[in-house]
Each structure stands twice: as C-alpha cells, then as structure tokens.
Design a protein around this motif. Structure first.
Motif, PDB file in Angstrom:
ATOM      1  N   ALA A   1      10.519   8.964 -14.566  1.00 29.63           N
ATOM      2  CA  ALA A   1      10.593   7.366 -14.908  1.00 29.63           C
ATOM      3  C   ALA A   1       9.677   6.741 -13.938  1.00 29.63           C
ATOM      4  O   ALA A   1       9.038   5.820 -14.179  1.00 29.63           O
ATOM      5  CB  ALA A   1      12.095   6.999 -14.635  1.00 29.63           C
ATOM      6  N   ALA A   2       9.454   7.237 -12.558  1.00 27.32           N
ATOM      7  CA  ALA A   2       8.622   6.673 -11.553  1.00 27.32           C
ATOM      8  C   ALA A   2       7.176   6.634 -12.143  1.00 27.32           C
ATOM      9  O   ALA A   2       6.672   5.615 -11.800  1.00 27.32           O
ATOM     10  CB  ALA A   2       8.913   7.142 -10.130  1.00 27.32           C
ATOM     11  N   ILE A   3       6.810   7.844 -12.381  1.00 32.76           N
ATOM     12  CA  ILE A   3       5.481   7.803 -12.978  1.00 32.76           C
ATOM     13  C   ILE A   3       5.223   7.191 -14.218  1.00 32.76           C
ATOM     14  O   ILE A   3       4.031   6.476 -14.197  1.00 32.76           O
ATOM     15  CB  ILE A   3       5.113   9.251 -13.350  1.00 32.76           C
ATOM     16  N   ILE A   4       6.072   7.204 -15.033  1.00 31.40           N
ATOM     17  CA  ILE A   4       5.779   6.164 -16.456  1.00 31.40           C
ATOM     18  C   ILE A   4       5.894   4.699 -15.978  1.00 31.40           C
ATOM     19  O   ILE A   4       5.171   3.958 -16.534  1.00 31.40           O
ATOM     20  CB  ILE A   4       6.856   6.816 -17.386  1.00 31.40           C
ATOM     21  N   ASP A   5       6.495   4.398 -15.097  1.00 29.54           N
ATOM     22  CA  ASP A   5       6.747   3.043 -14.841  1.00 29.54           C
ATOM     23  C   ASP A   5       5.640   2.439 -14.066  1.00 29.54           C
ATOM     24  O   ASP A   5       5.037   1.436 -14.301  1.00 29.54           O
ATOM     25  CB  ASP A   5       8.101   2.870 -14.042  1.00 29.54           C
TER      26      ASP A   5
ATOM     27  N   MET B   1      -3.445   7.241  -9.942  1.00 29.29           N
ATOM     28  CA  MET B   1      -2.474   7.853  -9.420  1.00 29.29           C
ATOM     29  C   MET B   1      -2.814   9.258  -9.066  1.00 29.29           C
ATOM     30  O   MET B   1      -1.803   9.695  -8.139  1.00 29.29           O
ATOM     31  CB  MET B   1      -1.512   7.877 -11.081  1.00 29.29           C
ATOM     32  N   ARG B   2      -3.554   9.857  -9.440  1.00 27.95           N
ATOM     33  CA  ARG B   2      -4.007  11.398  -9.317  1.00 27.95           C
ATOM     34  C   ARG B   2      -4.460  11.354  -7.772  1.00 27.95           C
ATOM     35  O   ARG B   2      -3.996  12.096  -6.852  1.00 27.95           O
ATOM     36  CB  ARG B   2      -4.857  11.971 -10.175  1.00 27.95           C
ATOM     37  N   VAL B   3      -5.501  10.449  -7.514  1.00 29.11           N
ATOM     38  CA  VAL B   3      -6.358  10.626  -6.275  1.00 29.11           C
ATOM     39  C   VAL B   3      -5.696   9.745  -5.111  1.00 29.11           C
ATOM     40  O   VAL B   3      -5.232  10.209  -4.074  1.00 29.11           O
ATOM     41  CB  VAL B   3      -7.703  10.456  -6.810  1.00 29.11           C
ATOM     42  N   GLU B   4      -5.439   8.520  -5.643  1.00 33.80           N
ATOM     43  CA  GLU B   4      -4.856   7.630  -4.383  1.00 33.80           C
ATOM     44  C   GLU B   4      -3.471   7.886  -4.213  1.00 33.80           C
ATOM     45  O   GLU B   4      -3.238   7.472  -2.977  1.00 33.80           O
ATOM     46  CB  GLU B   4      -5.227   6.103  -4.714  1.00 33.80           C
ATOM     47  N   LYS B   5      -2.837   8.054  -5.003  1.00 33.78           N
ATOM     48  CA  LYS B   5      -1.207   7.937  -4.783  1.00 33.78           C
ATOM     49  C   LYS B   5      -0.750   9.510  -4.843  1.00 33.78           C
ATOM     50  O   LYS B   5       0.551   9.613  -4.779  1.00 33.78           O
ATOM     51  CB  LYS B   5      -0.488   6.950  -6.011  1.00 33.78           C
ATOM     52  N   GLY B   6      -1.474  10.349  -5.359  1.00 37.94           N
ATOM     53  CA  GLY B   6      -0.921  11.563  -5.516  1.00 37.94           C
ATOM     54  C   GLY B   6      -0.435  12.369  -4.561  1.00 37.94           C
ATOM     55  O   GLY B   6      -0.668  12.077  -3.356  1.00 37.94           O
ATOM     56  N   GLY B   7       0.391  13.377  -4.762  1.00 34.42           N
ATOM     57  CA  GLY B   7       0.750  14.192  -3.647  1.00 34.42           C
ATOM     58  C   GLY B   7       2.146  13.701  -3.011  1.00 34.42           C
ATOM     59  O   GLY B   7       3.003  14.386  -2.899  1.00 34.42           O
ATOM     60  N   THR B   8       2.092  12.651  -2.686  1.00 29.94           N
ATOM     61  CA  THR B   8       3.383  12.009  -1.803  1.00 29.94           C
ATOM     62  C   THR B   8       4.167  11.122  -2.658  1.00 29.94           C
ATOM     63  O   THR B   8       5.185  11.018  -2.494  1.00 29.94           O
ATOM     64  CB  THR B   8       2.838  11.181  -0.637  1.00 29.94           C
ATOM     65  N   PHE B   9       3.316  10.163  -3.641  1.00 32.39           N
ATOM     66  CA  PHE B   9       4.156   9.226  -4.342  1.00 32.39           C
ATOM     67  C   PHE B   9       4.880   9.970  -5.704  1.00 32.39           C
ATOM     68  O   PHE B   9       6.018   9.864  -5.705  1.00 32.39           O
ATOM     69  CB  PHE B   9       3.164   8.365  -5.089  1.00 32.39           C
TER      70      PHE B   9
END
Ligand SMILES: [Fe+2]
Ligand SMILES: [Fe+2]
Length: 229
Positions: free
Chosen positions: A171-175, A201-209
């Motif tokens: 849900a968090a990803i899709i939202d 989403m992949r590069v800047e927010k990826g991994g931790t988000f």
C-alpha cells in the motif's frame, strides 16, 4: 515466472501475510457494514474535494480509486488469488478518508509545504483510523484490522519504528507512486512520467523507504520489462 515474484515466494512471511481468511464479496459483515461505510466515506471525500480550488490536480477521491485499482492489479500480477486482490482493493480504498477531517486550506498551498504543515497533513492517517475505530467500536473482523492498519501506516517507511505487514508495505509503495505521478506546483521540473517516478522511488527513496522486492514487482506492473529502455 518473474524473478521478483520468485523472490517473494521464498520468503517465509509470504503466504500467511496476505488477507485470505475472508472474502469481501461474500462475507456478510463486509457487504452489509464495511462496504456501505467505505462508499459513504468516499462520497464525503468527493464532497470535500469539490470544495477545494478548481485548478487542483491531486484529487483525493480519484487518487483513492487509482491506488485501489493498482493494488488489485499488482496482487493479480503476483498470482495472488482474486479473493486477496479484491480484499485489498476494498481495504485500501478508504486509506485517506482522514484528510477530510482536516481544514480545507492546508491541502492546496502553492509553495513546498514545510515540516509543520507536513506533520499536520500526516495526521490524516490517525484521524482516519480513529474515525473507523469509533464507527465500528466493539466489532472484531479481519477486514477491519486490515483497513485500519493500512489507514494508519500507509506513509510509514521500512526503516521506521513499526514492523509493517506485506499489505501495508505494498500500500505504501502504490500510494507514493500515485502521489508522485500527479503534478503539484512545488514539483517544478521534476520528472513525473512513469519511468521518472519509478526511478525516483528506486534510486532516491529505495532501500530504506520501501520493500524493494515488492517495489520491483509493482514496477513491472507499471512498466513491463520489455518496454524498459
Ligand atoms: Fe495518505
Ligand atoms: Fe493516499
């Protein structure tokens, strides 16, 4: 089958974490209590949207419909059952109903919102969950648990204090994807195309988000591999 899907299947928390203990379409409580509640709340959100400035691009009740379609399609792509996909469709629909409990004038400011405003806006998660809990006081049902969990945690990150279930992570990803796809004045020249947002989403927010295995599966739904450049 898809690599990301195979990865998901090897996870020990996979099978038991998707909501399949009830069927929204045939469950009496879902049909007679939850469905009318969700439809009524979305109508109220639509009425709230109608009071906002006429030039807005991010319309909350339309966003709700899009994320519901996206979560259903992603579940089906992952070969989860129609039942699970539909249960999640209904569970995510009301995730932003708390927004209408906040003042109208906080949503459509032209400048980039500061930390204080962001924090106030973010209380829509708690307000929605409280409203729902109050409405269905003393009712115990797995759909209610799922719906409230998504409402409460859909803006939380993987590295936060709360352990997030798979439905909440998806849900968090899709939202976030849908939110970042819609132009807002403070976005400036940011790339809001499908590949642009996925890349952000992949590069800047990826991994931790985000849960990146789930993210890559969702990315395949939005940008099928053969179309990647
Ligand atoms: Fe939200
Ligand atoms: Fe949302």
């Amino acid at each position: 089958m898809l690599e990301s899907f195979e990865n998901l299947h090897t996870r020990t928390d996979y099978e038991k974490s998707w909501p399949d203990s009830f069927d929204f379409e045939t469950d009496e409580t879902c049909q007679t209590l939850f469905k009318p509640f969700i439809e009524e709340q979305l109508e109220k959100l639509k009425a709230f949207d109608a009071q906002r400035p006429s030039d807005i691009t991010y319309i909350f009740h339309e966003h709700s419909r899009r994320v519901a379609d996206d979560i259903k399609n992603t579940c089906l792509y992952m070969r989860l059952s129609d039942k699970v996909a539909n249960n999640l469709y209904w569970a995510i629909l009301p995730h932003d109903i708390g927004k209408k409990e906040l003042p109208l004038n906080i949503w459509d400011v032209k400048s980039k919102p500061d930390g204080k405003l962001k924090a106030l806006r973010r209380t829509h998660t708690i307000l929605g969950a409280l409203l729902t809990e109050e409405y269905f006081k003393d009712l115990h049902h797995p759909f209610k648990t799922l719906m409230v969990e998504i409402m409460l945690h859909h803006h939380e990150q993987m590295d936060g204090d709360t352990a997030l279930s798979l439905p909440v992570r998806l849900a968090a990803i899709i939202d976030a994807f849908d939110g970042w796809r819609i132009f807002r004045p403070h976005y400036g020249k940011r790339d809001i195309s499908v590949p642009g947002v996925l890349n952000r989403m992949r590069v800047e927010k990826g991994g931790t988000f985000f849960d990146m295995e789930l993210f890559e599966t969702f990315a395949e739904v939005k940008l099928p591999p053969q179309k990647k450049t």
